[in-house]
Design a protein around this motif. Structure first.
Motif, PDB file in Angstrom:
ATOM      1  N   SER A 102       9.967   9.854   5.607  1.00 32.89           N
ATOM      2  CA  SER A 102       9.161  10.862   5.876  1.00 32.89           C
ATOM      3  C   SER A 102       7.824  10.162   5.673  1.00 32.89           C
ATOM      4  CB  SER A 102       9.240  12.129   4.832  1.00 32.89           C
ATOM      5  OG  SER A 102       8.714  11.597   3.451  1.00 32.89           O
ATOM      6  N   ASP A 103       6.711  10.853   6.044  1.00 31.02           N
ATOM      7  CA  ASP A 103       5.333  10.172   6.108  1.00 31.02           C
ATOM      8  C   ASP A 103       5.247   9.980   4.199  1.00 31.02           C
ATOM      9  OD1 ASP A 103       4.840  10.486   8.524  1.00 31.02           O
ATOM     10  OD2 ASP A 103       3.931  12.374   8.514  1.00 31.02           O
ATOM     11  N   LYS A 104       5.599  10.649   3.703  1.00 33.64           N
ATOM     12  CA  LYS A 104       5.546  10.265   2.118  1.00 33.64           C
ATOM     13  C   LYS A 104       6.167   9.124   1.851  1.00 33.64           C
ATOM     14  CE  LYS A 104       5.994  12.748  -2.205  1.00 33.64           C
ATOM     15  NZ  LYS A 104       6.809  14.004  -2.833  1.00 33.64           N
ATOM     16  N   GLY A 105       7.475   9.203   2.498  1.00 35.82           N
ATOM     17  CA  GLY A 105       8.351   7.621   2.006  1.00 35.82           C
ATOM     18  C   GLY A 105       7.460   6.535   2.785  1.00 35.82           C
ATOM     19  N   LYS A 106       7.110   6.692   3.696  1.00 36.07           N
ATOM     20  CA  LYS A 106       6.149   5.549   4.615  1.00 36.07           C
ATOM     21  C   LYS A 106       5.112   5.035   3.605  1.00 36.07           C
ATOM     22  CE  LYS A 106       7.739   6.810   9.225  1.00 36.07           C
ATOM     23  NZ  LYS A 106       7.399   7.512  10.480  1.00 36.07           N
ATOM     24  N   MET A 107       4.493   6.054   3.042  1.00 39.79           N
ATOM     25  CA  MET A 107       3.071   5.725   2.302  1.00 39.79           C
ATOM     26  C   MET A 107       3.730   4.933   0.976  1.00 39.79           C
ATOM     27  SD  MET A 107       0.966   8.358   0.133  1.00 39.79           S
ATOM     28  CE  MET A 107       2.176   8.003  -1.273  1.00 39.79           C
ATOM     29  N   ILE A 108       4.821   5.513   0.447  1.00 42.61           N
ATOM     30  CA  ILE A 108       5.322   4.905  -0.654  1.00 42.61           C
ATOM     31  C   ILE A 108       5.862   3.180  -0.577  1.00 42.61           C
ATOM     32  CG2 ILE A 108       7.462   4.756  -2.389  1.00 42.61           C
ATOM     33  CD1 ILE A 108       5.413   6.653  -3.566  1.00 42.61           C
ATOM     34  N   ASP A 109       6.529   3.017   0.741  1.00 44.99           N
ATOM     35  CA  ASP A 109       6.962   2.000   1.148  1.00 44.99           C
ATOM     36  C   ASP A 109       5.600   0.965   1.522  1.00 44.99           C
ATOM     37  OD1 ASP A 109       9.156  -0.105   1.928  1.00 44.99           O
ATOM     38  OD2 ASP A 109       8.028   0.111   4.375  1.00 44.99           O
ATOM     39  N   ARG A 110       4.549   1.293   2.073  1.00 44.84           N
ATOM     40  CA  ARG A 110       3.529   0.776   2.578  1.00 44.84           C
ATOM     41  C   ARG A 110       2.673   0.210   1.019  1.00 44.84           C
ATOM     42  NH1 ARG A 110       2.103   4.025   6.307  1.00 44.84           N
ATOM     43  NH2 ARG A 110       0.834   5.214   5.135  1.00 44.84           N
ATOM     44  N   GLU A 111       2.635   1.094   0.158  1.00 42.32           N
ATOM     45  CA  GLU A 111       2.154   0.877  -1.217  1.00 42.32           C
ATOM     46  C   GLU A 111       2.823   0.035  -1.783  1.00 42.32           C
ATOM     47  OE1 GLU A 111       2.303   3.767  -4.452  1.00 42.32           O
ATOM     48  OE2 GLU A 111       0.437   4.353  -4.037  1.00 42.32           O
ATOM     49  N   HIS A 112       4.148  -0.122  -1.878  1.00 39.51           N
ATOM     50  CA  HIS A 112       4.764  -1.024  -2.831  1.00 39.51           C
ATOM     51  C   HIS A 112       4.796  -2.468  -1.970  1.00 39.51           C
ATOM     52  CE1 HIS A 112       8.702  -2.794  -3.812  1.00 39.51           C
ATOM     53  NE2 HIS A 112       8.255  -2.672  -4.744  1.00 39.51           N
ATOM     54  N   LEU A 113       4.734  -2.443  -0.801  1.00 36.99           N
ATOM     55  CA  LEU A 113       4.616  -3.938   0.007  1.00 36.99           C
ATOM     56  C   LEU A 113       3.180  -4.393  -0.332  1.00 36.99           C
ATOM     57  CD1 LEU A 113       6.072  -3.064   3.446  1.00 36.99           C
ATOM     58  CD2 LEU A 113       7.209  -4.682   1.829  1.00 36.99           C
ATOM     59  N   GLU A 114       2.348  -3.585  -0.167  1.00 33.27           N
ATOM     60  CA  GLU A 114       0.841  -4.222  -0.667  1.00 33.27           C
ATOM     61  C   GLU A 114       0.914  -4.533  -1.796  1.00 33.27           C
ATOM     62  OE1 GLU A 114      -1.909  -0.993   0.310  1.00 33.27           O
ATOM     63  OE2 GLU A 114      -1.544  -0.955   2.383  1.00 33.27           O
ATOM     64  N   TYR A 115       1.462  -3.973  -2.683  1.00 32.37           N
ATOM     65  CA  TYR A 115       1.231  -4.381  -4.365  1.00 32.37           C
ATOM     66  C   TYR A 115       2.042  -5.680  -4.433  1.00 32.37           C
ATOM     67  CZ  TYR A 115       3.784  -4.687  -8.667  1.00 32.37           C
ATOM     68  OH  TYR A 115       4.333  -5.304  -9.761  1.00 32.37           O
ATOM     69  N   GLU A 116       3.429  -5.692  -3.829  1.00 31.87           N
ATOM     70  CA  GLU A 116       4.102  -6.828  -4.005  1.00 31.87           C
ATOM     71  C   GLU A 116       3.360  -7.908  -3.496  1.00 31.87           C
ATOM     72  OE1 GLU A 116       7.911  -6.686  -2.085  1.00 31.87           O
ATOM     73  OE2 GLU A 116       8.904  -6.202  -3.968  1.00 31.87           O
ATOM     74  N   ASP A 117       2.595  -7.848  -2.018  1.00 31.76           N
ATOM     75  CA  ASP A 117       1.790  -9.061  -1.738  1.00 31.76           C
ATOM     76  C   ASP A 117       0.759  -9.341  -2.540  1.00 31.76           C
ATOM     77  OD1 ASP A 117       1.545 -10.459   0.862  1.00 31.76           O
ATOM     78  OD2 ASP A 117      -0.218  -9.594   0.621  1.00 31.76           O
ATOM     79  N   LYS A 118       0.276  -8.476  -3.285  1.00 30.14           N
ATOM     80  CA  LYS A 118      -1.046  -8.594  -3.968  1.00 30.14           C
ATOM     81  C   LYS A 118      -0.671  -9.589  -5.197  1.00 30.14           C
ATOM     82  CE  LYS A 118      -5.068  -6.236  -5.516  1.00 30.14           C
ATOM     83  NZ  LYS A 118      -5.579  -4.826  -6.014  1.00 30.14           N
ATOM     84  N   LEU A 119       0.707  -9.255  -5.678  1.00 27.14           N
ATOM     85  CA  LEU A 119       1.126 -10.199  -6.966  1.00 27.14           C
ATOM     86  C   LEU A 119       1.603 -11.397  -6.492  1.00 27.14           C
ATOM     87  CD1 LEU A 119       2.074  -9.980  -9.804  1.00 27.14           C
ATOM     88  CD2 LEU A 119       4.243  -9.051  -9.187  1.00 27.14           C
TER      89      LEU A 119
END
Length: 144
Positions: A102-119
């Motif tokens: 869902s859009d909510k799921g896509k947002m979570i996925d994006r957020e997680h990818l951004e976080y992992e990339d930052k780390l």
């Protein structure tokens, strides 16, 4: 001797591990409220698998993760109930649902990818280009 080197390596890996844990805390503190933190590792994995794959089913996820199908089915149901995942009836096989975010799921996925990339960026920045290449080869060949 050999044992001493092994212990030195353990010390270095231990330091690295703590650095990762520490920088992880820093990044999490930095972001006001990361929503994906409320999800367990398995849920995030399922979300990211659905994001990367078109027409994925619970059966395929369970085969891929080597986790019993019943476990995945209930995890997917929980994610659907919480509004992260959409279960779409499969026209080919009526018993299987095709999973979409869902859009909510896509947002979570994006957020997680951004976080992992930052780390990962933070960690990589500690090494020179040459060291990065050596590390890449080491990690790539660790299972051989």
């Amino acid at each position: 001797g050999k044992m001493n080197n092994r212990n030195k390596l353990k010390e270095q890996l231990n330091e690295l591990m703590h650095e990762i844990i520490f920088s992880n805390k820093e990044i999490i503190k930095d972001k006001k409220q990361l929503k994906f933190i409320k999800l367990c590792e398995q849920d995030i994995t399922i979300i990211s698998m659905i994001s990367n794959e078109d027409k994925l089913t619970a059966k395929e996820i369970s085969e891929n993760l080597k986790i019993p199908k019943t476990t995945i089915v209930s995890a997917v149901k929980r994610l659907a109930d919480r509004g992260y995942v959409l279960q779409i009836r499969n026209d080919v096989d009526k018993r299987e649902n095709i999973l979409k975010l869902s859009d909510k799921g896509k947002m979570i996925d994006r957020e997680h990818l951004e976080y992992e990339d930052k780390l990962l960026e933070f960690l990589i920045s500690k090494w020179t280009k040459e060291q990065q290449e050596q590390l890449y080869i080491l990690i790539k060949n660790r299972r051989k």
